[in-house]
Motif scaffolding. Structure first.
Motif, mmCIF file in Angstrom:
data_model
loop_
_atom_site.group_PDB
_atom_site.id
_atom_site.type_symbol
_atom_site.label_atom_id
_atom_site.label_comp_id
_atom_site.label_asym_id
_atom_site.label_seq_id
_atom_site.Cartn_x
_atom_site.Cartn_y
_atom_site.Cartn_z
ATOM 1 N N ASN A 76 12.743 -49.017 1.204
ATOM 2 C CA ASN A 76 12.642 -50.150 0.269
ATOM 3 C C ASN A 76 12.984 -49.752 -1.161
ATOM 4 O OD1 ASN A 76 12.028 -52.202 2.113
ATOM 5 N ND2 ASN A 76 9.905 -51.549 2.200
ATOM 6 N N LYS A 77 12.606 -48.548 -1.555
ATOM 7 C CA LYS A 77 13.000 -48.061 -2.887
ATOM 8 C C LYS A 77 14.521 -47.927 -2.979
ATOM 9 C CE LYS A 77 8.846 -45.672 -4.363
ATOM 10 N NZ LYS A 77 8.225 -44.387 -4.686
ATOM 11 N N MET A 78 15.124 -47.424 -1.922
ATOM 12 C CA MET A 78 16.576 -47.277 -1.900
ATOM 13 C C MET A 78 17.241 -48.654 -1.942
ATOM 14 S SD MET A 78 19.192 -45.366 -1.915
ATOM 15 C CE MET A 78 20.766 -44.915 -1.220
ATOM 16 N N LEU A 79 16.746 -49.589 -1.175
ATOM 17 C CA LEU A 79 17.294 -50.938 -1.157
ATOM 18 C C LEU A 79 17.216 -51.577 -2.550
ATOM 19 C CD1 LEU A 79 18.484 -53.323 0.397
ATOM 20 C CD2 LEU A 79 16.140 -53.938 1.063
ATOM 21 N N ASN A 80 16.077 -51.467 -3.192
ATOM 22 C CA ASN A 80 15.916 -52.011 -4.546
ATOM 23 C C ASN A 80 16.854 -51.336 -5.542
ATOM 24 O OD1 ASN A 80 13.980 -53.888 -3.767
ATOM 25 N ND2 ASN A 80 12.301 -52.469 -4.112
ATOM 26 N N TYR A 81 17.017 -50.026 -5.387
ATOM 27 C CA TYR A 81 17.940 -49.296 -6.261
ATOM 28 C C TYR A 81 19.371 -49.801 -6.065
ATOM 29 C CZ TYR A 81 20.737 -45.540 -8.218
ATOM 30 O OH TYR A 81 21.653 -44.825 -8.937
ATOM 31 N N ILE A 83 20.436 -52.682 -4.953
ATOM 32 C CA ILE A 83 20.564 -54.043 -5.487
ATOM 33 C C ILE A 83 20.682 -54.002 -7.010
ATOM 34 C CG2 ILE A 83 19.335 -56.225 -5.805
ATOM 35 C CD1 ILE A 83 18.212 -55.771 -2.910
ATOM 36 N N SER A 84 19.854 -53.194 -7.635
ATOM 37 C CA SER A 84 19.862 -53.078 -9.096
ATOM 38 C C SER A 84 21.194 -52.531 -9.606
ATOM 39 C CB SER A 84 18.702 -52.179 -9.527
ATOM 40 O OG SER A 84 18.768 -51.917 -10.896
ATOM 41 N N VAL A 85 21.671 -51.460 -9.013
ATOM 42 C CA VAL A 85 22.908 -50.816 -9.453
ATOM 43 C C VAL A 85 24.119 -51.710 -9.184
ATOM 44 C CG1 VAL A 85 24.458 -48.866 -8.989
ATOM 45 C CG2 VAL A 85 22.018 -48.472 -9.279
#
Length: 177
Positions: A76-81, A83-85
């Motif tokens: 989930n941290k990777m997914l959020n990263y 999306i943000s980038v």
């Protein structure tokens, strides 16, 4: 003389009480040490499980569940990263690569990780292991999008490693080779 006898009686009572306690050895195996000893990544296994306070009193199956939770957190941290980038990417080809990774990690988060946890709880250990192996391949597939020049190598590797560690925990616990 009576005082000396009283001290002796108290001393004997203490000795009897102590001898009825189970002996604890310094080398007594602990569930985390037992579980991680043969893991594909023993140090990651120990550090990941020790970070969660639930592990202190957990049995081996509960530790596998905690490991799935830790993997879910990493995904989930990777997914959020991602999306943000991706919001700041202008190049169409690069954006396509990031979007592929977002879809892959989203699938891991919404499908494979909940399924692994459900399968573990239901006793479908082979399926739980297969679900975790799918998460491992998602990190690899994301990395492959960038053909050797990935800005996500460290993050994909971290996700790959924790998912692979979790799959190995399930494989170890339930003999699903």
């Amino acid at each position: 003389m009576m005082k000396l006898f009283s001290i002796f009686v108290v001393f004997m009572q203490i000795q009897v009480a102590l001898s009825s306690q189970p002996i604890r050895y310094a080398t007594e195996p602990k569930p985390i040490q037992e579980l991680c000893k043969f893991n594909i990544n023993p140090s990651l296994c120990v550090s990941t499980l020790n970070l969660d306070p639930r592990s202190k009193n957990s049995n081996l199956r509960e530790l596998a569940s905690i490991s799935i939770d830790a993997t879910s957190n990493k995904v989930n941290k990777m997914l959020n990263y991602l999306i943000s980038v991706s919001k700041n990417i202008k190049d169409r080809e690069d954006l396509k690569k990031y979007k592929t990774c977002i879809v892959e990690y989203g699938t891991a988060s919404r499908r494979f990780l909940p399924a692994a946890l459900d399968d573990l709880k239901a006793g479908f250990f082979s399926l739980a292991k297969s679900d975790m192996e799918s998460v491992v391949s998602i990190a690899d597939h994301c990395e492959a999008q960038f053909a050797g020049s990935s800005p996500l190598t460290g993050r994909n590797k971290a996700t790959h490693d924790i998912a692979n560690m979790t799959a190995d925990i399930i494989r170890y616990l339930f003999g699903n080779n």
